[in-house]
Scaffold this motif. Sequence first.
Motif: not given
Length: 465
Positions: A326-351
């Motif tokens: 999920r983090a890779e997808e977010i980073s690819f789609e949004s251009g966020l750094s992998y670290y930031d995308a990872f933070m977003v993905a962690s929240n998504d997956i846990i939610d």
Amino acid sequence: MFNRVTSFCRKVLNLKDNERNFSELVPLVLPRDEHGISRKDISENALKVLYRLNKNGYKAYLVGGGVRDLLLDKEPKDFDIATNATPEEVRKLFRNCRLIGRRFRLAHILFGREIIEVATFRGHHQSDAEKNTSSTSSDGMLLRDNVYGSIEEDAQRRDFTINALYYGVDDFAVRDYAGGVADLKDGIVRLIGDPETRYREDPVRMLRAARFAAKLDMTISKETEAPIQHLAHLLKDIPAARLFEESLKLLQSGQGLNTYLLLRELDLFEPMFPLLCEHFTEDMSSKTEQMLEIVLRSTDKRIESGQRINPAFLFAAMLWYPVTIRAEEISFESGLSYYDAFMVASNDIIDEQVKTLAIPRRFTAMIRDIWLLQLRLGRRTGNRAFKLLELPKFRAAFDFLEMRGEVEGGQPEELANWWRVFQSAGNDSRKTMLQDLNKASGNKKKPRRRRGPTRRRNPQANKEA
Ligand code: ATP
Ligand code: MG
């Protein structure tokens, strides 16, 4: 141990599950010298409760897993008691008693860390006279079940035949109302009554069928297994808090790997872990599936050797590949750094996961810590490695890195090897390891810019020129 399985059981077993009429049957009674249960195998506190209830004129029996596991020569997880005393009457006899539960009203008697659960015999719940004490939802699910009854009725309200065995300390006999002794002997998990009705009343019984079959190495009877795939979707209506509790019993029972495989076969894994099922393949070869196998096998091993286990570690490992993908997808789609995308993905997956399993906050916080440390374990230069070593979650994060190494090989494996050596090395060797690392990373780095005040161009200069 089972040297007298009478014609009673054979008669019962020759009938199909839904043709049995238990109320017409007398129990098979195994007297003291015909079963292997001895008082020394029973918790002293459970015995205390049984004796006190008997002394005050009530019937009281050990029932459920306590009797089942003792007959199988296994150590019971807990001791449950059934009695004809009402919860209020039980409370009057024990100062250390708390009444709990809405769906089932139960008495908990507390002895330090041990809790003895005392349930009043449950009766049938369908007649009009009893409408105010039991209720079902429109699809047949039992919402409340507080109708009290006789021991015979109580036996029929229990889930599986092997769980409807009663042991009393008045005569030390085992009473079998549903053919459970024969099923134990034959290794069969069989629901009492019509399977579809019993699953509709309480869909968690499907999970329990899988749990007992895997944990006790038994087979689910044909009739009991038949409706499961078709009814598995009913688990979506079970409160996430109850499913979380069940998921721990399923995966941390000591037979987690076998239980997971059986749950998958019966289509029961998906309602609990929809996120993981998106990553499932025909030949069970995805990284998620490999990780599931590794972490469940290791959990089973730890339980066997009496080591502590932590649900947060288990869930962190199970959800790791879904979160990184999920983090890779977010980073690819949004251009966020992998670290930031990872933070977003962690929240998504846990939610998303807590919608089906209400993992408590203390565990989700730990899951995030273990995940985040995976990103940090690669950054070891300077003083960082020593600081990481001090962190309370370091050990969990390292164990997890090793599992990732097993799945992925490559960089995680090399990193895990480095940390393994670093942990067991003496101080001097550690320093050398870090110097080597600093040198290697220094070589790779672009030449550093000269320090010192940088001359700023006058932004106006160009314009003016
Ligand atoms: P263990 O404690 O080893 O997990 P157990 O059989 O004792 O297994 P418990 O959850 O402690 O399981 O429940 C005690 C008993 O209560 C069961 O053996 C069964 O007779 C009855 N029971 C539990 N859950 C249900 C249910 N959902 N439907 C019907 N009876 C149940
Ligand atoms: Mg129990």
